[in-house]
Motif scaffolding. Sequence first.
Motif, PDB file in Angstrom:
ATOM      1  N   UNK A   1       0.819  -1.203   0.000  1.00 46.81           N
ATOM      2  CA  UNK A   1       0.000   0.000   0.000  1.00 46.81           C
ATOM      3  C   UNK A   1       0.855   1.256   0.000  1.00 46.81           C
ATOM      4  N   UNK A   2       0.166   2.405  -0.077  1.00 46.42           N
ATOM      5  CA  UNK A   2       0.867   3.671  -0.223  1.00 46.42           C
ATOM      6  C   UNK A   2       1.230   4.299   1.118  1.00 46.42           C
ATOM      7  N   UNK A   3       0.808   3.679   2.242  1.00 48.46           N
ATOM      8  CA  UNK A   3       1.002   4.316   3.533  1.00 48.46           C
ATOM      9  C   UNK A   3       2.481   4.600   3.784  1.00 48.46           C
ATOM     10  N   UNK A   4       2.756   5.798   4.306  1.00 44.44           N
ATOM     11  CA  UNK A   4       4.128   6.188   4.622  1.00 44.44           C
ATOM     12  C   UNK A   4       4.199   6.660   6.063  1.00 44.44           C
ATOM     13  N   UNK A   5       5.348   6.512   6.654  1.00 49.36           N
ATOM     14  CA  UNK A   5       5.532   6.933   8.030  1.00 49.36           C
ATOM     15  C   UNK A   5       5.801   8.416   8.137  1.00 49.36           C
ATOM     16  N   UNK A   6       5.988   8.865   9.367  1.00 45.37           N
ATOM     17  CA  UNK A   6       6.192  10.288   9.641  1.00 45.37           C
ATOM     18  C   UNK A   6       7.461  10.793   8.964  1.00 45.37           C
ATOM     19  N   UNK A   7       8.527   9.994   8.957  1.00 50.66           N
ATOM     20  CA  UNK A   7       9.773  10.422   8.332  1.00 50.66           C
ATOM     21  C   UNK A   7       9.584  10.690   6.851  1.00 50.66           C
ATOM     22  N   UNK A   8       8.890   9.798   6.163  1.00 52.96           N
ATOM     23  CA  UNK A   8       8.690   9.972   4.723  1.00 52.96           C
ATOM     24  C   UNK A   8       7.785  11.160   4.428  1.00 52.96           C
ATOM     25  N   UNK A   9       6.755  11.353   5.258  1.00 48.86           N
ATOM     26  CA  UNK A   9       5.812  12.436   4.990  1.00 48.86           C
ATOM     27  C   UNK A   9       6.432  13.815   5.228  1.00 48.86           C
ATOM     28  N   UNK A  10       7.422  13.877   6.121  1.00 52.94           N
ATOM     29  CA  UNK A  10       8.014  15.172   6.470  1.00 52.94           C
ATOM     30  C   UNK A  10       9.516  15.189   6.181  1.00 52.94           C
ATOM     31  N   UNK A  11       9.937  14.483   5.159  1.00 50.03           N
ATOM     32  CA  UNK A  11      11.374  14.394   4.859  1.00 50.03           C
ATOM     33  C   UNK A  11      11.974  15.756   4.513  1.00 50.03           C
ATOM     34  N   UNK A  12      11.223  16.604   3.800  1.00 49.89           N
ATOM     35  CA  UNK A  12      11.770  17.906   3.426  1.00 49.89           C
ATOM     36  C   UNK A  12      11.947  18.799   4.645  1.00 49.89           C
ATOM     37  N   UNK A  13      11.009  18.709   5.590  1.00 52.81           N
ATOM     38  CA  UNK A  13      11.142  19.486   6.827  1.00 52.81           C
ATOM     39  C   UNK A  13      12.337  18.995   7.634  1.00 52.81           C
ATOM     40  N   UNK A  14      12.512  17.683   7.690  1.00 51.78           N
ATOM     41  CA  UNK A  14      13.626  17.113   8.453  1.00 51.78           C
ATOM     42  C   UNK A  14      14.964  17.560   7.883  1.00 51.78           C
ATOM     43  N   UNK A  15      15.055  17.646   6.555  1.00 46.91           N
ATOM     44  CA  UNK A  15      16.321  18.062   5.936  1.00 46.91           C
ATOM     45  C   UNK A  15      16.572  19.557   6.097  1.00 46.91           C
ATOM     46  N   UNK A  16      15.478  20.327   6.283  1.00 46.91           N
ATOM     47  CA  UNK A  16      15.620  21.787   6.420  1.00 46.91           C
ATOM     48  C   UNK A  16      15.851  22.195   7.868  1.00 46.91           C
ATOM     49  N   UNK A  17      15.133  21.563   8.799  1.00 42.01           N
ATOM     50  CA  UNK A  17      15.166  21.951  10.204  1.00 42.01           C
ATOM     51  C   UNK A  17      15.773  20.815  11.024  1.00 42.01           C
ATOM     52  N   UNK A  18      16.964  21.020  11.539  1.00 39.43           N
ATOM     53  CA  UNK A  18      17.675  19.954  12.249  1.00 39.43           C
ATOM     54  C   UNK A  18      16.919  19.501  13.491  1.00 39.43           C
TER      55      UNK A  18
END
Length: 910
Positions: free
Chosen positions: A448-465
């Motif tokens: 299925x297409x379900x993704x975890x929190x890391x995948x859903x907010x990967x761009x935020x994680x890379x921008x904000x340490x």
Amino acid sequence: MTASLPHPALHASHGGIWLATAQETRQIGRGEAIRIAADTPVLLLNAPLIGQRLGYAELSGLDLLELFAFLHPARFAAPTPKGLARAVDLSPPDRDEDVAAFLREAAAALLAVPEGDWPEREGAWAAAQSLARLRWPWAQVVAGSIRKPATDERWLFSKLPEWEEHAPRPAPRTVAIEPGEAEARLVELTGEGSEERLGQRAYAAAATAAFAPRAVRDSPNLVLAEAGTGIGKTLGYLAPAAIWSERAGGAVWISTYTKALQRQLGRETARLYPDERVRKERVVTRKGRENYLCLLNLEDALQGGFQGRAAVLAHLVARWAAFSADGDMVGGDLPGWLPTLFRRNGPAALTDRRGECVYAGCPHYRKCFIERSARASADADIVVANHALVMVNAARGREVSTRPTRYIFDEGHHLFDAADSMFAAALTGQETIELRRWILGPESGGRGRRRGLQARLSDVASYDEAGGVAIQDAVEAARHLASDGWLQRLAEGQPFGAIEALLAAVRGLTYARAEQPGDAGYGLETELAEPTAELIEAAAPAAAALDALVRPLVTLGRRLEAVLAEAPDWMDAAARARVEGAIASIGWRAETVAAWLSLLARVGGPVDADFVDWLAVDRVEGREYDVGLHRHWLDPTRPFAEIVLKPAHGALVTSATLTGGGDWDTAEARVGAPHLARAAARFEAASPFDYANNAEVLIVTDVKRGDIGSLANAYARLIVAAGGGTLGLFTAIRRLRGVHGRIADRLAREGLPLHAQHVDPIDTGTLVDIFRDDAGASLLGTDALRDGVDVAGDSLRLVVMEGVPWPKPTVLHAARRLAGGGSAYDDRLVRARLAQAFGRLIRRADDRGAFVMLSAAMPSRLLAAFPPGVGIARVTLDEAVARVQARLGSGPGETLPKIATLGHEAALDA
């Protein structure tokens, strides 16, 4: 067309089984029917229902309901021979033995549709090709009837319109409705020359007070209005609501408890806005996210996420979505019977039930049914919602500025129960595993297409340490929550992790202390009092694990808010919307975990008088499906008043049974009025119906309590005496099934169809539609049918209750009973339930019927539940049968003899 359809047709009812071919129709036995269905594609109507009657669960074939759903998506037809006949403009079969031959005729009529003017032609050819690859039984037949279009058709995802962003709506203006204006608008709505209804005019005038300007902060203008059936409440409150909305420029939210009333409001608002185009802009129906089709989930299902029959369902839903008015899969224009044809959990997987929406990160965001509905409601004048959604929006709404200032709570007697569900907390295995999946995404090779929190907010994680660290900490903490297989591990005494260890201790203590319920094999529960050392020891590490989870969630929410405030270069409108959605979702789950921690603090700690806490093992027929700790407010109207009522400027709470079972003080307590500084206004109007002549209450004194055979005999005799049209209400599913199993065949031989909740593989809404469609049919059900069934006319002329609807003796009920006056509290609840059940009987002025209670132990003090003037008598079953036959067999102009009765007042004193 019939010549090109050589398949036999099979029909099975409680009265027999018939097979129709081109040459003949003959009655056959169950074994022969199963052999034929297993070897030969057969035409049938509602395969799961026919399979159940044959005892052959895997029955499949050419189901005409599936064909109808393909050819006429977003159209409704009752899933019965009569309903199908009406939909395809054929004469309905008169007898069970004629149905099989009719199915062949109906199939030919349906397959002739593509040859004529067919409004739903677009997309059908491509859908048929896809269904053929899935080996849908109808695919080859349908493909031969549909011409390939000359040009490529627009597919669903390109056909759906995009919603547009608008500037926020300004706050409503402060306006006042002058005396007499609401009554004048009511005359416009009902039409000049219509019968003047003084009760309705008085009701509209009283409802106007809810729209007056608020004088003091946190003190809304609250109006409580009890108006009996037939007053015309809907138009009565729509009149002042429309005036206020037009002048103030704000939205009035009308909240209901049942889908039936939502549909009724859809019809009544046509009087406000006769032009359909204008009505679509001014009136919007809102439901929870889990009700709407998720286009991303659908795309995943169409691209291989679903297999077998579930994939067929996905393609039929896609056909529907292209023509749906609003994408509502529950109570909207998707036929309620369609998902039930597939016996799987496919429909749930097509909605957003787990809160995994990625908002603007979704490629279908601009076409999303949910987002379209939310934006349409922001600009609407009238928003029709339900109690649960109103409370969720008030508690978790992202935009405080868009909260409604005026509410109308129809079916207001349900506010207590709706608030009880909304503001509760449950630390259970099912709840924790859902949270784990939301944070971690699919595990153990899940599809299925379900993704975890890391995948859903990967761009935020890379921008904000700091945000990235919080995400990682939340992921690590979530691994300590219950995981797949937890129930099996608990049963084997091998829990894994702190949360499962807590659940194991809860399970052990519950089994040790809980009393087995009367219906063996069902749920167990016990108070959270005097916990054992094992439970106290398990609570500490569980609390530590939850604390380790809530901290990064709170931190992440703050970091996302900071990212929004900084507005980095990559933060376009779509990314902003996605981050805003993530903030709301994270905040909701952080609040949930915080509530769990508060509940765990109770283990071994002080009692909080505001709450009721208990342990439970949830079971169905002996099979465990959940274990955990529960917390409910002793008075759930406290948070309701704080979160919903106080911020509002005005609210009307109305019902036909607002004081049902008690007095005005009881009514106020059940809707939260005592928690407001300003007293509520009260209005009361009795029903205009002539209950004394049109209805009677019969209490049968000689049916042995708990004897299924005697109970079944009573139901059968009463249904036959009434000629069908009976709503049978039960307090236990086991007894419902026992009675149905004994009388269904017997009634079928009388030509009286019998349908039942928890027996027929059909959703409740469709069962009611079937019941309404056939005046000779009867329906058995439980609490869901006691309140919310609106069936007027001959289709419902007898209500039979199998016993006094005493409250179930749960831990929660025991606490509220103690606080509410002991047995007097029970009596109020029972009188309210009886009033609601009796209210199903007389829905319009020319209705007539009988209400029968099969309980010799019916206390006289409860008879105040019934309208003043209605005849009440204690009789034998023979007398009740004779009386029902005489009353319901009389012509509409005949005068019925008065029953030998104690009289209402005398009965109360007996």
